[in-house]
Design an enzyme around this catalytic site. Structure first.
Site, mmCIF file in Angstrom:
data_model
loop_
_atom_site.group_PDB
_atom_site.id
_atom_site.type_symbol
_atom_site.label_atom_id
_atom_site.label_comp_id
_atom_site.label_asym_id
_atom_site.label_seq_id
_atom_site.Cartn_x
_atom_site.Cartn_y
_atom_site.Cartn_z
ATOM 1 N N ARG A 1 0.753 -1.146 0.307
ATOM 2 C CA ARG A 1 -0.457 0.005 -0.281
ATOM 3 C C ARG A 1 1.014 1.477 -0.173
ATOM 4 O O ARG A 1 2.191 1.328 0.059
ATOM 5 C CB ARG A 1 -0.805 -0.091 1.401
ATOM 6 N N ALA B 1 1.308 5.324 -1.563
ATOM 7 C CA ALA B 1 0.669 5.706 -3.793
ATOM 8 C C ALA B 1 2.097 4.753 -4.240
ATOM 9 O O ALA B 1 1.795 4.869 -5.108
ATOM 10 C CB ALA B 1 0.456 6.672 -3.494
ATOM 11 N N GLN C 1 -1.526 2.287 10.246
ATOM 12 C CA GLN C 1 -0.622 2.612 9.376
ATOM 13 C C GLN C 1 0.597 2.845 10.281
ATOM 14 O O GLN C 1 1.589 2.626 9.900
ATOM 15 C CB GLN C 1 -0.640 3.146 7.452
ATOM 16 N N ASP D 1 -2.137 10.967 -1.531
ATOM 17 C CA ASP D 1 -2.085 9.729 -2.636
ATOM 18 C C ASP D 1 -2.499 10.092 -3.961
ATOM 19 O O ASP D 1 -2.330 9.800 -5.011
ATOM 20 C CB ASP D 1 -3.032 9.053 -1.882
HETATM 21 O O1 MRU Z 1 -4.369 3.805 2.498
HETATM 22 P P1 MRU Z 1 -3.059 3.832 1.963
HETATM 23 O O2 MRU Z 1 -2.226 2.960 3.622
HETATM 24 O O3 MRU Z 1 -2.482 2.915 0.763
HETATM 25 O O4 MRU Z 1 -2.982 4.889 2.260
HETATM 26 C C1 MRU Z 1 -1.372 5.421 2.186
HETATM 27 C C2 MRU Z 1 -1.051 7.102 2.377
HETATM 28 O O5 MRU Z 1 -2.357 7.198 2.483
HETATM 29 C C3 MRU Z 1 0.222 8.010 2.673
HETATM 30 O O6 MRU Z 1 0.051 8.324 3.104
HETATM 31 C C4 MRU Z 1 0.069 7.962 0.932
HETATM 32 O O7 MRU Z 1 -0.154 6.633 0.609
HETATM 33 C C5 MRU Z 1 1.746 8.062 0.562
HETATM 34 S S1 MRU Z 1 2.973 6.725 0.316
HETATM 35 C C6 MRU Z 1 4.709 7.756 0.300
#
Ligand code: MRU
Length: 362
Positions: free
Chosen positions: A51, A53, A199, A240
């Site tokens: 996970r 972005a 996370q 994202d």
């Molecule tokens: O749902 P996720 O864990 O994929 O969400 C991740 C985030 O919101 C991060 O802050 C974002 O992807 C930036 S990652 C460098």
């Protein structure tokens, strides 16, 4: 990043095998999975084995490459693109990587596509590492400036995990933190737990602990209080999808942190790799699709029992339904600066266009 004596990326190739770390098992178990089919690559993204972005984008690129081993015909190419595109809606890196792969592979003869796809996916992954290292250098200058003006560590608050686990390496929001730590600047990180999936608690805390960076885990609601009491020098988050005018979509709860930072004159920075810019949208609140995930992520928490086993526990009455919007949008006016691989710019259409003139309208 180094784990013990071993250098890891979050996705890598050994021989012809594409390997990932199963992030649903961290911090309690470190498990490596080999992705061996297009369907499995799609599951890895959808079910959040990977996970973040940039890592979603890189995994999609490798997923296309794996798909080309199964069926490299024109129909197979389009199918691989379409299957992966359906996995998660918000992070624009997914679309960016899939469009890049499609544009690169479509002109080739089917017999050449599998090898070319692996090479292209490796380039996408390597580019991500270089972009994040550069974001780290630019963000380091912000941390250095704050350190020069105060005694004691620079207190940085971050939300969710925009660490090396969310990218191929370095992370986005964490890259300046890692660079500052390497440069001998004292930093201390406030790690938001980031409900519902935690996370922050599971992944960012694990990263900070693994690298010996001073940190405390805090509940998501503590940030405003800490800012009121001068205990946060800056906020850095990932994103994202950031619109052409600088609205920032990130993990749910980011907006509330930005409001609290604004109210307390705490600088609020967004670490923004250019593949995360969606040049096709302007108004983030109206135009960005926000992922709605299952209510079980809210109704249950995952953790480790005293006997060492990892389990899920229900925290609400069985009759209570849960709603689970996974992202929110922070309007550009609340963002102090966007830390990109080319430098720091204001969160405005002009700022982004000046930084990436060749991408405007792409
Ligand atoms: O749902 P996720 O864990 O994929 O969400 C991740 C985030 O919101 C991060 O802050 C974002 O992807 C930036 S990652 C460098």
């Amino acid at each position: 990043m180094k784990m013990g004596n071993t250098q890891y990326r979050s996705i890598w190739v050994e021989g012809s095998a594409v390997r990932i770390i199963d992030q649903t098992r961290l911090p309690h178990e470190f498990c490596i999975i080999t992705l061996d089919s297009l369907a499995q690559a799609a599951t890895a993204i959808r079910d959040m084995w990977v996970r973040g972005a940039p890592l979603i984008g890189a995994t999609a690129a490798y997923g296309m490459a794996i798909g080309m081993r199964e069926d490299a015909s024109d129909a197979g190419l389009q199918r691989a693109h379409d299957v992966l595109m359906q996995t998660r809606p918000t992070a624009v890196n997914l679309r960016w990587a899939l469009e890049d792969m499609l544009a690169h592979l479509a002109p080739l003869a089917p017999a050449d596509r599998a090898a070319a796809a692996m090479a292209r996916a490796a380039a996408v992954a390597d580019d991500d590492v270089a972009i994040n290292a550069s974001i780290g250098d630019h963000g380091l200058s912000v941390i250095r400036d704050i350190a020069a003006r105060k005694a004691g560590p620079v207190n940085i608050l971050t939300h969710c995990n925009a660490g090396w686990l969310a990218t191929v390496d370095w992370g986005t929001a964490t890259a300046p933190i890692y660079k500052a730590h390497q440069a001998g600047i004292a930093v201390h990180v406030w790690v938001d737990e980031t409900r519902p999936r935690n996370q922050g608690a599971h992944l960012t805390a694990w990263e900070m602990a693994s690298h010996g960076i001073a940190h405390h885990l805090i509940v998501d609601n503590a940030g405003g209080h800490l800012m009121q009491h001068g205990q946060v020098d800056m906020v850095i988050v990932g994103t994202d999808r950031t619109t052409a005018r600088g609205d920032v979509c990130n993990k749910i709860g980011t907006y509330l942190k930005a409001l609290a930072a604004h109210d307390n004159n705490v600088p609020f920075y967004v670490a923004l790799p250019s593949p995360t810019i969606d040049w096709r949208v302007q108004d983030g609140v109206r135009e960005i699709p926000i992922e709605e995930r299952g209510g079980d992520e809210v109704s249950f928490v995952q953790g480790k029992l005293a006997d060492g086993s990892v389990t899920r526990l229900r925290i609400s009455p069985e009759a209570t339904p849960a709603a689970n919007p996974a992202f929110d949008v922070t309007p550009a006016r609340l963002v102090t600066g966007l830390i990109t691989e080319r430098g720091i710019c204001p969160a405005t259409a002009e700022g982004l266009a000046a930084m990436f003139p060749e991408r405007v309208g792409s």
